[in-house]
Motif scaffolding. Structure first.
Motif, short mmCIF file in Angstrom:
data_model
loop_
_atom_site.label_atom_id
_atom_site.label_comp_id
_atom_site.label_asym_id
_atom_site.label_seq_id
_atom_site.Cartn_x
_atom_site.Cartn_y
_atom_site.Cartn_z
N LEU A 52 73.77 -29.45 11.70
CA LEU A 52 72.62 -29.65 10.82
C LEU A 52 73.15 -29.75 9.40
CD1 LEU A 52 69.59 -29.87 10.36
CD2 LEU A 52 69.51 -27.37 10.15
N ASN A 53 73.01 -30.93 8.82
CA ASN A 53 73.52 -31.18 7.48
C ASN A 53 72.37 -31.23 6.49
OD1 ASN A 53 76.08 -31.46 8.71
ND2 ASN A 53 75.67 -33.63 9.12
N LEU A 54 72.69 -30.95 5.25
CA LEU A 54 71.68 -30.95 4.19
C LEU A 54 72.15 -31.88 3.08
CD1 LEU A 54 69.02 -29.67 3.19
CD2 LEU A 54 70.41 -27.93 2.04
N HIS A 55 71.38 -32.92 2.83
CA HIS A 55 71.71 -33.86 1.77
C HIS A 55 70.73 -33.65 0.62
CE1 HIS A 55 73.68 -37.39 0.15
NE2 HIS A 55 72.49 -37.80 -0.24
N ILE A 56 71.28 -33.60 -0.58
CA ILE A 56 70.43 -33.37 -1.76
C ILE A 56 70.65 -34.52 -2.74
CG2 ILE A 56 69.64 -31.70 -3.46
CD1 ILE A 56 71.44 -29.62 -2.00
N ASN A 57 69.57 -35.20 -3.07
CA ASN A 57 69.63 -36.31 -4.05
C ASN A 57 69.27 -35.81 -5.43
OD1 ASN A 57 70.27 -38.36 -2.21
ND2 ASN A 57 68.12 -38.58 -1.63
N SER A 58 69.79 -36.49 -6.43
CA SER A 58 69.40 -36.25 -7.83
C SER A 58 69.36 -34.76 -8.15
CB SER A 58 68.01 -36.86 -8.09
OG SER A 58 68.02 -38.24 -7.79
N LEU A 59 70.48 -34.13 -8.01
CA LEU A 59 70.55 -32.67 -8.18
C LEU A 59 70.05 -32.22 -9.54
CD1 LEU A 59 73.84 -32.18 -6.26
CD2 LEU A 59 71.85 -30.67 -6.01
N GLU A 60 69.34 -31.08 -9.53
CA GLU A 60 68.79 -30.48 -10.75
C GLU A 60 69.39 -29.09 -10.95
OE1 GLU A 60 64.58 -30.40 -10.19
OE2 GLU A 60 64.41 -32.60 -10.10
N LEU A 61 69.29 -28.60 -12.18
CA LEU A 61 69.85 -27.28 -12.48
C LEU A 61 69.25 -26.21 -11.57
CD1 LEU A 61 69.87 -27.32 -16.40
CD2 LEU A 61 71.81 -27.61 -14.86
N GLY A 62 67.96 -26.35 -11.27
CA GLY A 62 67.28 -25.35 -10.45
C GLY A 62 67.72 -25.34 -8.99
N ASP A 63 68.51 -26.32 -8.60
CA ASP A 63 69.02 -26.35 -7.23
C ASP A 63 70.21 -25.41 -7.06
OD1 ASP A 63 68.52 -29.93 -7.12
OD2 ASP A 63 67.13 -28.31 -6.63
N SER A 64 70.73 -24.89 -8.16
CA SER A 64 71.85 -23.96 -8.09
C SER A 64 71.44 -22.72 -7.30
CB SER A 64 72.31 -23.56 -9.49
OG SER A 64 72.81 -24.66 -10.20
N ALA A 65 72.17 -22.42 -6.25
CA ALA A 65 71.82 -21.33 -5.35
C ALA A 65 72.92 -21.24 -4.29
CB ALA A 65 70.48 -21.58 -4.67
N VAL A 66 72.76 -20.27 -3.40
CA VAL A 66 73.60 -20.23 -2.21
C VAL A 66 72.75 -20.69 -1.03
CG1 VAL A 66 75.04 -18.82 -0.70
CG2 VAL A 66 74.92 -18.29 -3.14
N TYR A 67 73.27 -21.63 -0.28
CA TYR A 67 72.56 -22.21 0.85
C TYR A 67 73.20 -21.70 2.14
CZ TYR A 67 70.26 -25.15 -2.54
OH TYR A 67 69.52 -25.60 -3.61
N GLY A 112 72.00 -34.84 -11.42
CA GLY A 112 71.79 -36.24 -11.09
C GLY A 112 72.63 -36.74 -9.92
N ASN A 113 73.67 -35.98 -9.57
CA ASN A 113 74.51 -36.40 -8.45
C ASN A 113 73.83 -36.17 -7.12
OD1 ASN A 113 76.53 -37.22 -10.14
ND2 ASN A 113 77.87 -35.46 -9.78
N ASP A 114 74.38 -36.79 -6.08
CA ASP A 114 73.94 -36.58 -4.69
C ASP A 114 75.07 -35.87 -3.95
OD1 ASP A 114 72.65 -39.99 -4.49
OD2 ASP A 114 71.85 -38.20 -5.49
N LYS A 115 74.71 -34.84 -3.19
CA LYS A 115 75.74 -34.09 -2.46
C LYS A 115 75.23 -33.69 -1.08
CE LYS A 115 79.03 -33.95 -5.48
NZ LYS A 115 80.31 -34.63 -5.23
N SER A 116 76.18 -33.41 -0.19
CA SER A 116 75.84 -32.95 1.16
C SER A 116 76.56 -31.66 1.49
CB SER A 116 76.23 -34.01 2.19
OG SER A 116 75.43 -35.15 2.07
N ILE A 117 75.88 -30.84 2.28
CA ILE A 117 76.47 -29.63 2.84
C ILE A 117 76.38 -29.75 4.36
CG2 ILE A 117 76.40 -27.12 2.91
CD1 ILE A 117 74.63 -27.22 0.39
N LYS A 118 77.48 -29.37 5.02
CA LYS A 118 77.51 -29.53 6.48
C LYS A 118 77.49 -28.17 7.17
CE LYS A 118 79.87 -33.94 6.38
NZ LYS A 118 80.98 -34.77 6.90
N CYS A 119 76.89 -28.16 8.35
CA CYS A 119 76.85 -26.94 9.15
C CYS A 119 77.07 -27.27 10.61
CB CYS A 119 75.51 -26.23 8.97
SG CYS A 119 75.37 -24.72 9.96
N GLU A 120 77.87 -26.44 11.25
CA GLU A 120 78.14 -26.61 12.67
C GLU A 120 78.06 -25.26 13.37
OE1 GLU A 120 82.04 -28.13 13.48
OE2 GLU A 120 81.78 -28.07 15.64
N GLN A 121 77.46 -25.22 14.55
CA GLN A 121 77.45 -23.98 15.33
C GLN A 121 78.02 -24.25 16.72
OE1 GLN A 121 75.23 -23.29 18.09
NE2 GLN A 121 73.68 -24.91 17.88
#
Lengths: 116, 112
Positions: free
Chosen positions: A74-89, A16-25
């Protein structure tokens, strides 16, 4: 000096949380990707941006929203996290434009997301 | 659509054994073919590539030949080392912008 860097490396959060992952090249490339790697190591493309413009969106749920403030990020924002979102990005950046087919893609270390 | 099929792992070998990891592909046009390697806890890195039929890619003792007639790009190494233990991904580019389509990955474990 890391070519493609992602933060954070590990992320544990509740459903249910919202999280972001950041990427820079720092390669000076115009194109960046997000890939998702599941528990069986299968890699699936999610999004691609070229010079801040979305060019590939591979049927990813609307809860996932990429944002590219400039061509180096390039950032990735994920809303309303679900169990199935568990992975390596993984974030990646190849050299090349629309016609590019054969140059190396540089990958970040990955962000291991665990949803509990 | 374009796709890549690799042999399932894990592949377990003794040091100095011969390695083959099979990879076949389905693609329209003339894709470039790649092998990427992922060491534990790290991102992927390019191992080798081939951009046209009959090209041979090679690096660190690994080789693969682009075979259009059999749509294959099998990875080989004559004598593996413990340090080669990793997950190996066969891939092709599809649709421009170097978009990579990956196979499922093959885990290699090499024992002393």
């Amino acid at each position: 000096d890391t070519a493609v860097s992602q933060t954070p490396k590990y992320l544990v959060t509740q459903m249910g949380n919202d999280k972001s992952i950041k990427c820079e090249q720092n390669l000076g490339h115009d194109t960046m990707y997000w890939y998702k790697q599941d528990s069986k190591k299968f890699l699936k493309i999610m999004f691609s941006y070229n010079n801040k413009e979305l060019i590939i969106n591979e049927t990813v749920p609307n809860r996932f929203s990429p944002k590219s403030p400039d061509k180096a990020h390039l950032n990735l924002h994920i809303n309303s996290l679900e169990l199935g979102d568990s992975a390596v990005y993984f974030c990646a950046s190849p050299r090349g434009d629309r016609e590019a087919m054969n140059t190396e893609a540089f990958f970040g270390q990955g962000t291991r997301l665990t949803v509990v | 659509g374009n796709s890549v099929t690799q042999m399932e792992g894990p592949v377990t070998l003794s040091e100095e054994a011969f390695l083959t990891i099979n990879c076949t592909y389905t693609a329209t046009g003339y894709p470039s073919l790649f092998w990427y390697v992922q060491y534990p806890g790290e991102g992927l890195q390019l191992l080798l590539k081939a951009t046209k039929a009959d090209d041979k890619g090679s690096n660190k003792g690994f080789e693969a030949t682009y075979r259009k007639e059999t749509t294959s790009f099998h990875l080989e190494k004559g004598s593996v080392q413990v340090s080669d233990s990793a997950v190996y991904f066969c891939a092709l580019t599809s649709g421009g912008y170097n978009k990579l389509i990956f196979g499922a990955g093959t885990r290699l474990a090499v024992h002393p």
